[in-house]
Design an enzyme around this catalytic site. Structure first.
Site, PDB file in Angstrom:
ATOM      1  CB  THR B 178      -0.836   0.191   1.309  1.00  0.00           C
ATOM      2  OG1 THR B 178      -0.120   0.233   2.421  1.00  0.00           O
ATOM      3  CG2 THR B 178      -1.499  -1.087   1.540  1.00  0.00           C
ATOM      4  CE  LYS B 435     -10.839  11.457  15.253  1.00  0.00           C
ATOM      5  NZ  LYS B 435      -9.886  11.940  14.471  1.00  0.00           N
TER       6      LYS B 435
END
Lengths: 537, 537
Positions: B178, B435
Site C-alpha cells: 500500500t 473531532k
C-alpha cells in the site's frame, strides 16, 4: 481482541447478505401468506430461540416433514445456523423407510406438517431418539397425542433475538437419504462450507453462464417444483435468497394451484423433473400460454418432444444434471460462448443435453481404467466428478463410501458419451449397461431405436452372460397387437442406424425375445433385475 | 485411494473452469497480439515449467513489473498456482520505495518489462535476495546486464505440461504494497482462498446484483483501466475469466490507444479511478460518443458532474469502494430490488454513492465505542468491515496489524454517513476529520460547501486544537483574484446549508484564514499535515 476475523463459510452469511440487499423483497406461500425477507429473517431468529428452548443444541438432528413452504425455508436457515443438523425427511418413502432413516439419523426433534401427522403417529412408538414434536399447520391444530406445540404459536412466543454463533464451516448442516432401487436408503450430508460454495457457484451459473435460461431480468419470481426435502430443492432457494429475488412456495404440488400461482404472482423461474413438467403441460387449457416461464429440468432425461411441447406453452426448458450425493448441481445445458450464435434448433438440442459443468465442477467420462472416453458421441464411460460440495461419505457406511469415492473421484453410476464440444449425454445406468468384449453398449439407446419400429409396442434391453464376450445384449419385445416382428426385421431396422453412425454394429443384439408382457417395479419402471434373472441361465 | 477429494479453494480451479467453459474466447493485447483462452491456458503451463527451471518453488516470491498485458494475466495464474507468491510491484513508487518493497518481500525472481529495466538496473546491486531476472518485451530484447532470458523465448522452450499441485487454500498467493501518505509502504497479502471467494462474490454482484452496470449481455468485452499491479486490477480479470468473457489488455494507459481499442475491439466494461475517466472524457473529439461502455469508478469519490459528463459521452458509471487491504471489493452503487423503479435522476444519485455491500460483505459505520451511527446522513463514524477476503495482516508488522483489526473488524480509516436505505457515503479520512466536543465534523463536506461561494477559489479545512472542545474546524481560503471575503460572509454562506439540514450549526468554523496559497504534496494534493503544523500553536 485484535485479530483478523476468521470468516467461516456459514449459511448465516447467506441469510445476512440476502436480507441486507433485499429487505423488502417478498416470500409468498400459496394464496395464504406473504412475508418480506425482513419478516423471514425475524422468523428465522424466533425459530432458533424456540428450538433452543426445546433442547436443540450443536449437533442435534432435527427432522422436518413438510411440503414446499416458507416454514421449510426458515428451517433451511435456522436449524443449520444453530449448529444443529436439518434432516429433510423424504415424505414419499414408505413408513418403514421413513422410520429407518429417522432412526439411522438419530433425530431428536421432529417438525411435522399436519398431513404427515398420521404417518408419524403410526411409527412414533418406535422412534426411540425423538424427544419433542412440533406440529405445523395452515389453520387449526389437528388432534394428536404427539404434542400440543404448534409452529406459529411457538414462533409468536419466542424471542426475535438470537445470536447465531460462529463455528467451523465443516460442521454438518443438512442430512437426507437417497432412494436407491435396491437396499436401504443411504444418508448423504452436507456441511455449511459445501452448501455455501454450491450457492455461490449456482448463482454464477444462473446469472452469468449463457443459456436459454439465463436470468437477465432484474425481477425474477422463483417457485420450486422439486420438493424441498429433495436435496434442498436443488439448493435453489439459497441461491434465490442471495440474489434477492421473490420466492413463491406452492405447498403440495397441485396442477391448478401451480398454474394459478404462476399467473397471479408472475412466476418466471422454476425447476422440476420431467414428470411434473408433463403434468403441468397436460393440464393446461387448449390455447393457453404462459407469458414466460423458465424451467430447469433434472432428475431424468428431458425428452426433446416434451421440451418442444413445453415451448409451445411458453415454458423454456434447460436440462440440469446432478444427484443427491452431489448437492446436487453438476452440469447443465449451458451455451459455451462460441456457440452463442448457433441456430435455434441447435440451441434447443444443446439445452436438453446433460450438458457442460457448472463453475468449479470437474466432469470426466472414463473407462474402467480411468482413461477418458473419446469425444465422439460413441465411446461410453462412467461419469465421475469433483466439486467443492460433494458429500464426503454415506453416513455410517464406510463400505459404500469406498465405492462412491474410488480413485478420488465421485462415481455417479451413470454412463455417458461426450461430443467434441465437451457436452455429455447420459446413455445408461452403469448397472444396466451391457459390457461386451471390452465395449459398452447402451441399453437406453437400443430401446429408443427399437421403439421406433412400427411393430414394437414396448421394449427392454438387458445384458446376458456370454462365454466369449462377457455379456451380449438381449432385446425383449412386446409387439403391437396382431404383429409378430421377426429377429431379421428388427436387426435390419437397427442396421439402418449402424449405417447412420448412431450405434456400432457390435451393439446390435444377437437375440430378440417376443413376449406378452415386461415385468415392472411398484412405481411402473421396467424391472431389469427380474429380467436379468429370467434370461440369464 | 478411496477417500473423498479434498477440494481446496485454489486459483487453478478458476483457471480450469474458465477454459472449460470458454475455450475459444479471446484475450487481446493492444493491437499487438490475440490469444484464445486455450492459448493462455497453455502459456500458463509453459510459464510454470520455465519458472520451475529458474528455481521457483513453493513459497518463492516472484516480482513482476509490467503494464496491463496478457503476460500479467499469465502471471496472475501461474505463479500462485505453483504455490509461489506473486509480488505485483507498484511501478509508480519511487525507486527507493520499490527497492524497499522488493527487499521487504524477499523477491527471488523478477519478471520485468523493458520500460522498467533501467529502473531495476539502478537498484539491482542492492537487491540481495534476487537470483534471476527475466525481461519482457513486445519486440526486441533491450541491452541489459541483468539477464539474457526473454519471456517469449523462455515460454517457447518450456514444456506445456505442468501438473499444478494441490495444497492448502490458506497458502499465500499474492503480495502487494500500500502507498500510505506517511511512512514506508506496508505489505498486504492474499491467500488462494481469499482470491477465490473474492472472485465468486464479484461475479455474483456483476451479473446478479441490480445496477446501472449489471452485465446482462451475453458478450461482454472487458478492459482493465486500473493497473494490474494495483490489487490485481481489483480482481476483475479473475472474475471475467471465470465468466468466459473477452479481455482486452491496453498495456500502458494512453488516451488514443484506449479509445482505439474500445472502438475496434468493442470494449463494453472497464474500471478506473476518476482521474483516468476525466482524462478519457477530456480527450474525446467534439460530438464523439461511445456505443455503450460501462465503468466502475473507485479509488476516490466519483463527482456527480463527471458522472453526468461521462454519460453524455456514452459511458455509464457506478461507484465502487474498497482498498488494498480489502482485496479490494467492499461496496458498490448497486440498486436494492425495491429501488429498481426510482426515476433516472435518483438512480444516478444512488449509483455514485459509496453504496451498499457486495455479497458476503459486512459493512458497519461506527462511533469510537463501536455503536452504529444513525442512518440519517448526518451521524458520522468510521467504516469497519468483515468479508472472507480481507488481508489478515500487514506483512511482518504486528503493530500496524493490531490497529487494522482492532475489535475483530477491519478499520478502513474512512469516515462515512449512512442513509435510511443503508447506502453509505464517505465524507472524510479518519485522520482529517475534526473531532469537536464529541461530534465529528467532515472537512470534505465543509470544503465542498465553501467552494460554492463565488469569492472562494480554493479551500482547505483542518481541525486545530481547542482547550474546551478538543478540536475546532479552521477554514483556510485562497480568494478569487481581487476578492477578499470576510468571515461574516463565509459564515452566512454556510448558515444557509445549516438551515437546509446539510450540516449542523456546530460544524461552522469559528476561524477563517485568507491566504495566497495552500501547501501541496508532490502529487498535487492539499498537504493537511503541513497545514496542521502551521496553524496549531
Amino acid at each position: 481482541m485484535s485479530e483478523a476475523y476468521n470468516y467461516q463459510l456459514l449459511l448465516k452469511h447467506i441469510l445476512e447478505s440476502g436480507v441486507t440487499y433485499a429487505p423488502k423483497q417478498e416470500i409468498v406461500y400459496r394464496d395464504l401468506k406473504r412475508f418480506t425477507y425482513r419478516d423471514i429473517y425475524e422468523r428465522v431468529h424466533r425459530l432458533a430461540s424456540a428450538l433452543e428452548e426445546l433442547g436443540v443444541k450443536k449437533g442435534t438432528k432435527v427432522a422436518v416433514l413438510d411440503w414446499d413452504t416458507n416454514r421449510y425455508l426458515e428451517c433451511f436457515f435456522a436449524i443449520p445456523m444453530m449448529g444443529a443438523v436439518l434432516h429433510t425427511v423424504n415424505v414419499r418413502l414408505s413408513p418403514e423407510d421413513i422410520l429407518y432413516t429417522m432412526q439411522h439419523a438419530e433425530d431428536e426433534v421432529v417438525l411435522v406438517y399436519k398431513d404427515f401427522v398420521p404417518l408419524i403417529e403410526s411409527i412414533a412408538d418406535k422412534l426411540d431418539t425423538v424427544k419433542k414434536y412440533v406440529v405445523m399447520t395452515d389453520d387449526t391444530m389437528p388432534e394428536t397425542k404427539l404434542t400440543d406445540v404448534e409452529y406459529e404459536e411457538m414462533l409468536k412466543k419466542a424471542s426475535p433475538n438470537y445470536d447465531f454463533p460462529d463455528f467451523d464451516e465443516n460442521t454438518m448442516a443438512t442430512l437426507s437419504y437417497t432412494t436407491g432401487t435396491t437396499g436401504r436408503p443411504k444418508g448423504v450430508w452436507f456441511t455449511h462450507r459445501k452448501l455455501f460454495l454450491h450457492t455461490l457457484a449456482g448463482c454464477i451459473a444462473m446469472t452469468g453462464y449463457r443459456s436459454v435460461l439465463r436470468l437477465k431480468e432484474d425481477e425474477v419470481v422463483y417457485m420450486p417444483l422439486t420438493p424441498m426435502f429433495h436435496v434442498h430443492a436443488w439448493g435453489v432457494p439459497y441461491m434465490m435468497w442471495l440474489l434477492g429475488h421473490k420466492h413463491v412456495y406452492p405447498g403440495r404440488y397441485e396442477p391448478q394451484m401451480i398454474v394459478k400461482l404462476v399467473m397471479t404472482e408472475g412466476v418466471t423461474y422454476s425447476h422440476c423433473v420431467p414428470t411434473i413438467l408433463q403434468m403441468i403441460v397436460d393440464n393446461l387449457p387448449e390455447g393457453f400460454k404462459f407469458p414466460g416461464w423458465k424451467m430447469i429440468i433434472g432428475g431424468a432425461k428431458l425428452p426433446k418432444g416434451l421440451a418442444l411441447r413445453a415451448r409451445e406453452k411458453g415454458i423454456i426448458t434447460m436440462a440440469g444434471y446432478g444427484m443427491s450425493e452431489t448437492c446436487p448441481i453438476l452440469t447443465g445445458g449451458f451455451l459455451k460462448p462460441h456457440l452463442l450464435n448457433v441456430d435455434e434448433e441447435t440451441k434447443v438440442e444443446l439445452s436438453i443435453k446433460t450438458g457442460i459443468p457448472f463453475p468449479l465442477v470437474y466432469v470426466r467420462v472414463v473407462h474402467d481404467d480411468f482413461t477418458d472416453v473419446k469425444p465422439d458421441e460413441q465411446d461410453m464411460g462412467e461419469v465421475v466428478v469433483r466439486a467443492p460440495w460433494l458429500t464426503d461419505s454415506y453416513l455410517k457406511d464406510p463400505e459404500k463410501t469406498k465405492e462412491l469415492w474410488e480413485g478420488g473421484w465421485l462415481h455417479t453410476g451413470d454412463i455417458a458419451v461426450m461430443d467434441e464440444e465437451g457436452y455429455i449425454t447420459i446413455v445408461d445406468r452403469l448397472k444396466d449397461v451391457v459390457k461386451s468384449g471390452g465395449e459398452w453398449i447402451s441399453t437406453l439407446t437400443l430401446e429408443n431405436l427399437l421403439s421406433l419400429h412400427p411393430k414394437v409396442r414396448e421394449v427392454a434391453v438387458i445384458g446376458i452372460p456370454d462365454e466369449k464376450w462377457g455379456e451380449r445384449p438381449l432385446a425383449i419385445i412386446v409387439p403391437m397387437p396382431g404383429e409378430k416382428p421377426t429377429p431379421e426385421e428388427l436387426r435390419a431396422h437397427l442396421m439402418k442406424f449402424v449405417e447412420e453412425g448412431k450405434i456400432t454394429k457390435w451393439a446390435v443384439p444377437d437375440r430378440f425375445e417376443i413376449v406378452d408382457e415386461i415385468p415392472k417395479t411398484s412405481v411402473g419402471k421396467i424391472d431389469k433385475k427380474v429380467l436379468k434373472q429370467m434370461y440369464s441361465r
